[in-house]
Design an enzyme around this catalytic site. Structure first.
Site, short mmCIF file in Angstrom:
data_model
loop_
_atom_site.label_atom_id
_atom_site.label_comp_id
_atom_site.label_asym_id
_atom_site.label_seq_id
_atom_site.Cartn_x
_atom_site.Cartn_y
_atom_site.Cartn_z
N ASP A 56 0.85 -1.19 0.00
CA ASP A 56 0.00 0.00 0.00
C ASP A 56 0.88 1.25 0.00
OD1 ASP A 56 0.89 -0.10 2.58
OD2 ASP A 56 -1.08 0.05 3.53
N ASP A 95 -0.71 -6.45 -0.56
CA ASP A 95 -0.91 -5.83 0.76
C ASP A 95 -2.40 -5.62 0.98
OD1 ASP A 95 0.40 -4.95 2.98
OD2 ASP A 95 1.14 -3.09 2.09
N LYS A 125 -0.45 -9.63 2.74
CA LYS A 125 0.25 -9.11 3.93
C LYS A 125 -0.70 -8.19 4.68
CE LYS A 125 3.37 -5.64 3.89
NZ LYS A 125 2.72 -4.72 4.87
N GLU A 127 -0.92 -5.73 8.53
CA GLU A 127 -0.11 -5.09 9.58
C GLU A 127 -0.67 -5.39 10.97
OE1 GLU A 127 0.34 -0.89 8.80
OE2 GLU A 127 1.13 -1.23 6.79
N GLU A 192 9.60 -3.73 10.44
CA GLU A 192 9.92 -2.40 9.91
C GLU A 192 10.27 -1.44 11.04
OE1 GLU A 192 7.04 -0.76 7.19
OE2 GLU A 192 8.06 1.18 7.12
O1 KIV Z 1 3.51 -1.11 1.77
C1 KIV Z 1 4.69 -1.48 1.72
O2 KIV Z 1 5.40 -1.27 0.75
C2 KIV Z 1 5.23 -2.18 2.88
C3 KIV Z 1 6.70 -2.43 2.88
C4 KIV Z 1 7.42 -1.18 3.14
C5 KIV Z 1 7.07 -3.51 3.81
O3 KIV Z 1 4.51 -2.51 3.77
#
Ligand code: KIV
Length: 292
Positions: A56, A95, A125, A127, A192
């Site tokens: 994202d 994401d 992915k 968070e 991160e």
């Molecule tokens: O959105 C993204 O690009 C990320 C990476 C920085 C890990 O979450």
């Protein structure tokens, strides 16, 4: 032994969550980058990058937003489709944007299935420490990358983009969260903006690979936002970024040369123009051109 030998030959070239876990066991580092479109995905794939994250971060790197919060599931679906057409070998991870998994595990599963079916992602992915959401996704056959430390979707709660878990209790909490995320079935963990020492401890503790960004060199792999790596960003460069090119300057110079050539009548030249085929009956300027 494969049931389908011909198909498995092609599939064996593909990076999977399982092959990345094998890399950790063999002590091999994992190279990951973000990607948002076909040409860059194709180039990164050809360069041997293992994992392409349709992050994202698209919102900040490409769309020009100040943060990632406005990015929608449709944005990620579209970008993932483009990246998927360019990636032959790399694992494509989509994401889950802010609001697409925060309401309930059911909401998360519905949206993740869309990212797999419609967008063609190989994994998603999300968070934060959300073991119950991760378990629901894994039960629905969705491979999940977790993401701890500086989680940009929490920017309002965190009060900015700052290094996280710098105190002993916070570091202990992050380690506990990492263990519970692994137990819930996550296949990789992005760390991160955390101290190197903490990232090393988490990496040693988990069997799943850790992928660091601003987390030091001891993680099992690294990821950077592509536009940072290419020097195509307009923000101050954080300490953890290494720019391997300065494309902003290259693009600006190319566009400036083009503009100057157009203004001076140097572009296009005759070699860059099409010509009317010569007519056997006519000669001279405009020969062969039949106009009403
Ligand atoms: O959105 C993204 O690009 C990320 C990476 C920085 C890990 O979450």
């Amino acid at each position: 032994m494969s049931l389908y030998p011909a198909e498995s030959a092609a599939r064996s070239l593909k990076v999977t969550a399982a092959s990345l876990q094998a890399k950790k066991r063999q002590g091999e580092k994992i190279a990951c980058l973000t990607a948002y479109d076909y040409p860059f995905a194709r180039l990164l794939d050809e360069a041997g990058v293992d994992l392409l994250l349709v992050g994202d971060s698209w919102g900040m790197a490409v769309a020009g937003y100040d943060d990632t919060l406005a990015v929608t599931l449709d944005d990620i679906v579209s970008a993932t489709q483009n990246v998927g057409r360019g990636a032959r070998r790399a694992l494509v991870v989509a994401d889950m944007p802010y609001g697409s998994y925060h309401l309930s595990p059911e909401q998360a599963v519905g949206n993740a299935i869309r990212l797999i079916k419609e967008a063609g992602a190989g994994a998603v992915k999300l968070e934060g420490a959300r073991p119950e959401v991760i378990a629901a996704l894994v039960a629905a056959e969705v491979p999940v990358l977790a993401h701890l430390g500086l989680t940009p979707q929490s920017v309002h709660r965190l009060g900015g983009y700052r290094v996280q878990a710098t105190t002993e209790p916070a570091a202990r909490q992050l380690l506990e969260d990492a263990v519970s995320i692994e137990a819930a079935g996550a296949c990789l963990l992005v760390l991160e903006g955390v101290p190197r020492e903490l990232a090393a401890a988490v990496t040693a503790r988990l069997t799943i690979p850790t992928i660091g960004i601003g987390a030091g060199p001891d993680c099992d792999g690294q990821i950077l936002v592509l536009h940072d790596l290419l020097g195509l960003s307009f923000r101050p460069r954080p300490k953890f970024v290494r720019a391997y090119a300065e494309l902003a300057a290259v693009v600006r110079a190319a566009a400036e040369s083009y503009r100057q050539d157009v203004e001076a009548g140097r572009f296009p030249a005759d070699q860059e123009s099409y010509h009317t085929p010569p007519s056997p009956r006519a000669s001279g300027a405009g020969a062969g051109l039949t106009l009403p």
